[in-house]
Design an enzyme around this catalytic site. Structure first.
Site, PDB file in Angstrom:
ATOM      1  N   LYS A  68       8.189-100.694   6.276  1.00 15.26           N
ATOM      2  CA  LYS A  68       7.379 -99.495   6.512  1.00 15.26           C
ATOM      3  C   LYS A  68       7.013 -99.471   7.994  1.00 15.26           C
ATOM      4  O   LYS A  68       6.111-100.175   8.445  1.00 15.26           O
ATOM      5  CB  LYS A  68       6.086 -99.503   5.686  1.00 15.26           C
ATOM      6  CG  LYS A  68       5.416 -98.127   5.757  1.00 15.26           C
ATOM      7  CD  LYS A  68       3.910 -98.156   5.640  1.00 15.26           C
ATOM      8  CE  LYS A  68       3.205 -98.210   6.957  1.00 15.26           C
ATOM      9  NZ  LYS A  68       3.387 -97.062   7.852  1.00 15.26           N
ATOM     10  N   GLU A  79       0.872-110.696  13.218  1.00 13.17           N
ATOM     11  CA  GLU A  79       0.849-110.668  14.683  1.00 13.17           C
ATOM     12  C   GLU A  79      -0.142-109.580  15.049  1.00 13.17           C
ATOM     13  O   GLU A  79       0.111-108.399  14.817  1.00 13.17           O
ATOM     14  CB  GLU A  79       2.255-110.377  15.219  1.00 13.17           C
ATOM     15  CG  GLU A  79       2.446-110.849  16.640  1.00 13.17           C
ATOM     16  CD  GLU A  79       2.076-109.778  17.638  1.00 13.17           C
ATOM     17  OE1 GLU A  79       0.907-109.787  18.099  1.00 13.17           O
ATOM     18  OE2 GLU A  79       2.914-108.941  17.951  1.00 13.17           O
ATOM     19  N   CYS A 135       0.336-105.826  22.991  1.00  9.68           N
ATOM     20  CA  CYS A 135      -0.579-106.834  22.440  1.00  9.68           C
ATOM     21  C   CYS A 135      -0.748-108.012  23.395  1.00  9.68           C
ATOM     22  O   CYS A 135      -1.782-108.662  23.398  1.00  9.68           O
ATOM     23  CB  CYS A 135      -0.103-107.305  21.071  1.00  9.68           C
ATOM     24  SG  CYS A 135       1.640-107.714  21.042  1.00  9.68           S
ATOM     25  N   GLU A 167      -9.805-105.384  22.790  1.00 13.38           N
ATOM     26  CA  GLU A 167      -8.485-104.881  23.175  1.00 13.38           C
ATOM     27  C   GLU A 167      -8.580-103.382  23.420  1.00 13.38           C
ATOM     28  O   GLU A 167      -8.896-102.623  22.499  1.00 13.38           O
ATOM     29  CB  GLU A 167      -7.518-105.184  22.025  1.00 13.38           C
ATOM     30  CG  GLU A 167      -6.079-104.970  22.355  1.00 13.38           C
ATOM     31  CD  GLU A 167      -5.164-105.396  21.204  1.00 13.38           C
ATOM     32  OE1 GLU A 167      -5.490-105.122  20.034  1.00 13.38           O
ATOM     33  OE2 GLU A 167      -4.118-105.998  21.490  1.00 13.38           O
TER      34      GLU A 167
HETATM   35  P1  NAD Z   1      -2.747-100.309  12.465  1.00 13.27           P
HETATM   36  O1  NAD Z   1      -2.979-101.735  12.223  1.00 13.27           O
HETATM   37  O2  NAD Z   1      -3.675 -99.324  11.877  1.00 13.27           O
HETATM   38  O3  NAD Z   1      -1.282 -99.894  11.952  1.00 13.27           O
HETATM   39  C1  NAD Z   1      -0.163-100.735  12.026  1.00 13.27           C
HETATM   40  C2  NAD Z   1       0.706-100.469  10.801  1.00 13.27           C
HETATM   41  O4  NAD Z   1      -0.032-100.764   9.615  1.00 13.27           O
HETATM   42  C3  NAD Z   1       1.165 -99.027  10.655  1.00 13.27           C
HETATM   43  O5  NAD Z   1       2.475 -99.012  10.156  1.00 13.27           O
HETATM   44  C4  NAD Z   1       0.186 -98.463   9.630  1.00 13.27           C
HETATM   45  O6  NAD Z   1       0.697 -97.368   8.916  1.00 13.27           O
HETATM   46  C5  NAD Z   1      -0.001 -99.670   8.724  1.00 13.27           C
HETATM   47  N1  NAD Z   1      -1.234 -99.651   7.944  1.00 13.27           N
HETATM   48  C6  NAD Z   1      -2.402 -99.009   8.225  1.00 13.27           C
HETATM   49  N2  NAD Z   1      -3.309 -99.261   7.252  1.00 13.27           N
HETATM   50  C7  NAD Z   1      -2.708-100.072   6.354  1.00 13.27           C
HETATM   51  C8  NAD Z   1      -3.130-100.685   5.142  1.00 13.27           C
HETATM   52  N3  NAD Z   1      -4.356-100.520   4.658  1.00 13.27           N
HETATM   53  N4  NAD Z   1      -2.264-101.474   4.478  1.00 13.27           N
HETATM   54  C9  NAD Z   1      -1.034-101.686   4.945  1.00 13.27           C
HETATM   55  N5  NAD Z   1      -0.568-101.118   6.090  1.00 13.27           N
HETATM   56  C10 NAD Z   1      -1.391-100.326   6.780  1.00 13.27           C
HETATM   57  O7  NAD Z   1      -2.657-100.125  13.974  1.00 13.27           O
HETATM   58  P2  NAD Z   1      -2.528 -98.763  14.773  1.00 13.27           P
HETATM   59  O8  NAD Z   1      -3.304 -97.634  14.194  1.00 13.27           O
HETATM   60  O9  NAD Z   1      -1.088 -98.535  14.935  1.00 13.27           O
HETATM   61  O10 NAD Z   1      -3.264 -99.189  16.096  1.00 13.27           O
HETATM   62  C11 NAD Z   1      -4.664 -99.433  16.087  1.00 13.27           C
HETATM   63  C12 NAD Z   1      -5.000-100.583  16.977  1.00 13.27           C
HETATM   64  O11 NAD Z   1      -4.232-101.724  16.621  1.00 13.27           O
HETATM   65  C13 NAD Z   1      -4.675-100.370  18.421  1.00 13.27           C
HETATM   66  O12 NAD Z   1      -5.722 -99.784  19.080  1.00 13.27           O
HETATM   67  C14 NAD Z   1      -4.427-101.747  18.927  1.00 13.27           C
HETATM   68  O13 NAD Z   1      -5.612-102.338  19.380  1.00 13.27           O
HETATM   69  C15 NAD Z   1      -3.955-102.506  17.745  1.00 13.27           C
HETATM   70  N6  NAD Z   1      -2.518-102.752  17.788  1.00 13.27           N
HETATM   71  C16 NAD Z   1      -2.080-103.992  18.026  1.00 13.27           C
HETATM   72  C17 NAD Z   1      -0.737-104.219  18.079  1.00 13.27           C
HETATM   73  C18 NAD Z   1      -0.186-105.557  18.331  1.00 13.27           C
HETATM   74  O14 NAD Z   1       1.004-105.673  18.582  1.00 13.27           O
HETATM   75  N7  NAD Z   1      -0.956-106.587  18.290  1.00 13.27           N
HETATM   76  C19 NAD Z   1       0.162-103.202  17.911  1.00 13.27           C
HETATM   77  C20 NAD Z   1      -0.324-101.932  17.655  1.00 13.27           C
HETATM   78  C21 NAD Z   1      -1.666-101.731  17.585  1.00 13.27           C
END
Ligand code: NAD
Length: 477
Positions: free
Chosen positions: A170, A245, A279, A379
């Site tokens: 996903k 991660e 990240c 972050e």
């Molecule tokens: P997120 O964690 O909300 O989403 C990442 C993935 O998880 C997406 O595919 C999303 O659809 C999915 N997801 C969301 N809720 C879920 C749930 N309850 N169960 C399973 N999957 C779920 O992150 P985001 O909205 O893409 O970004 C938000 C924050 O996350 C950013 O501001 C940043 O700080 C952080 N981030 C970190 C990384 C990293 O590589 N460490 C990458 C992207 C974002």
């Protein structure tokens, strides 16, 4: 317009059970650039069933078969270069050069690294008359974020395929099109039916049912801490393995014996790369008090040279922030920095001049940052540098480690003893000395709240394996 409203399940593009779609926005134009399916539990059930049906067969495939499969993927991935670069540019807002040299390339590097790791990877080891066997874990759920659409998907997929694990992916609903191209690549090269399944949708519709599906043996997730915690909670119900991660707030430690201009340039790039949406971004810039004045002059100059703008313009180095929500988050952190008393040295709130359309933020430098301030602890996920000074190496190391995160660390200087001391002392999973660059065959992952597990190359393959010991496998004649 890209309209891809089908799911890829059991080797076929099929209608989503929901009949609903999600619109995807181009962050540089704020316009809808396409639609994807808004998948639901029924889609997830179908995809997991497809992966479940063939997991034993794929686990028992030979190393050579999997190596050949990865080799074919590498070739077809290269054939689709133009499409991948365009998709990443449009869905993420990555400047074309960045989409090509960073995003496209990292995805390719992971398939190559996993393929090559199979040449030496030991799946079996004899110990006396006994045998230790490593075998694929079974169905794995992969959930990825938007900030590296080909890197984070490819590194998980390459490792799972090398291990012999079947998957349901996903990808982020904000950057789904690169993953759709990956599905087309796998389809073209003949990844066996059911081994790879793609279910598009959002976190609650697809991520949740995937994380709690009883036939899924492992969840591999990259993204935010709060989502990682939710996935881990769901996985805990039936003791699924989790690999996470998560975020970081990495220190970029500059020593006192550097060429200041070069150090400033390198530190700026570690903050603005991918519009700061990394990240591993080195956003806490630790500078010796003794060179602070010269460093501030140099770093301001280097930041002013960064060209922010239209991702399709070949001169652009930094594109927009991914979404309105993330843009607002970056703005609120900039406001918070000012409120908490950091000195705004460059940039600041609002959009760069002439860039009213699109989620463009201003590259920003804060000076006189205390490591306890919010902008030094959280972050930001935007192009915002926090300059923090130190007096001696031990103080620099203490500041570097005074964080809940431990994903990456950077050290830049001349004296090799000092470089090595810092590298060994920073509590983080990946350290880079003097911009050595990240290597796809080295392990990647975090200490502390930056995650659980290691990915990339042979370490990534290990994540998708179970270990079995068979006592008495070899019988005395
Ligand atoms: P997120 O964690 O909300 O989403 C990442 C993935 O998880 C997406 O595919 C999303 O659809 C999915 N997801 C969301 N809720 C879920 C749930 N309850 N169960 C399973 N999957 C779920 O992150 P985001 O909205 O893409 O970004 C938000 C924050 O996350 C950013 O501001 C940043 O700080 C952080 N981030 C970190 C990384 C990293 O590589 N460490 C990458 C992207 C974002």
């Amino acid at each position: 317009m890209r309209n891809y409203t089908k799911q890829y399940i059991n080797g076929e593009w099929i209608d989503s059970a929901s009949g609903e779609n999600i619109e995807v926005i181009n962050p540089a134009t704020e316009e809808v650039m396409g639609t994807i399916a808004k998948g639901n539990k029924a889609d997830v059930d179908k995809a997991v069933q497809a992966a479940e049906n063939v997991y034993v067969q794929f686990r028992n495939s030979s190393i050579e078969e999997r190596r050949n499969l990865l080799d074919k993927i590498v070739t077809e991935y290269e054939n689709r270069k133009e499409d991948l670069v365009a998709a990443i540019r449009d869905e993420l807002g990555a400047p074309t050069k960045v989409a090509e040299n960073v995003h496209y390339q990292m995805g390719l590097d992971h398939f190559v690294a996993a393929r090559d790791a199979l040449d030496t990877f030991e799946f079996e080891e004899r110990r006396g008359n006994n045998l230790v066997v490593k075998e694929a874990i079974g169905v794995a759920g992969l959930i990825t974020p938007w900030n590296f659409p080909t890197n984070q998907t490819s590194l998980k997929l390459a490792a799972a395929f090398a291990a012999g694990s079947t998957v349901v992916l996903k990808p982020s609903e904000e950057t789904p099109f690169a993953a759709i191209i990956l599905a087309e690549i796998f389809d073209k090269v003949g990844v066996p039916k059911g081994v790879f399944n793609l279910v598009n949708g959002d976190g609650s519709g697809v991520g949740n049912p995937l994380s709690e599906h009883p036939s899924v043996r492992m969840m591999s997730f990259t993204g935010s801490g709060p989502t990682g915690a939710k996935i881990m909670e769901k996985a805990a119900k039936d003791f699924k393995k989790v690999s996470l991660e998560l975020g970081g707030k990495s220190p970029y430690i500059i020593l006192d014996d550097v060429n200041i201009q070069e150090a400033a340039r390198a530190a700026v790039m570690k903050v603005v790369n991918n519009t700061g949406q990394v990240c591993t971004a080195g956003t806490r810039t630790l500078v010796p008090e003794s060179i602070k004045a010269d460093f501030l002059t140099a770093v301001k100059e280097e930041m002013a040279n960064i060209k922010v703008g239209d991702p399709t313009d070949s001169e652009t180095q930094v594109g927009p922030i991914i979404s309105k929500k993330q843009f607002d988050q970056v703005q609120s952190y900039i406001d918070k920095g000012i409120e908490e008393g950091a000195e705004l040295l460059y940039g600041g709130p609002g959009k760069p001049e002439g860039l009213d359309k699109g989620y463009f933020a201003r590259p920003t430098i804060f000076n006189n940052v205390d490591n306890q301030m919010t902008i030094a602890q959280e972050e930001i996920f935007g192009p915002v540098m926090s300059v923090i000074t130190y007096n001696d190496l031990d103080e620099a190391i203490a500041i570097a480690n005074d964080t809940k995160y431990g994903l990456a660390g950077y050290v830049y200087g001349e004296n090799l003893d000092n470089l090595r001391k810092v590298a060994r002392s920073v509590e983080a999973g990946t350290i880079e000395i003097n911009e050595a660059g990240r290597k796809p065959d080295l392990p990647f992952g975090g200490y502390k709240q930056s995650g659980i597990g290691r990915e990339w190359g042979d370490f990534g393959i290990e994540e998708f394996l179970e270990v079995k010991s068979i006592a008495g496998y070899y019988q005395e004649g």
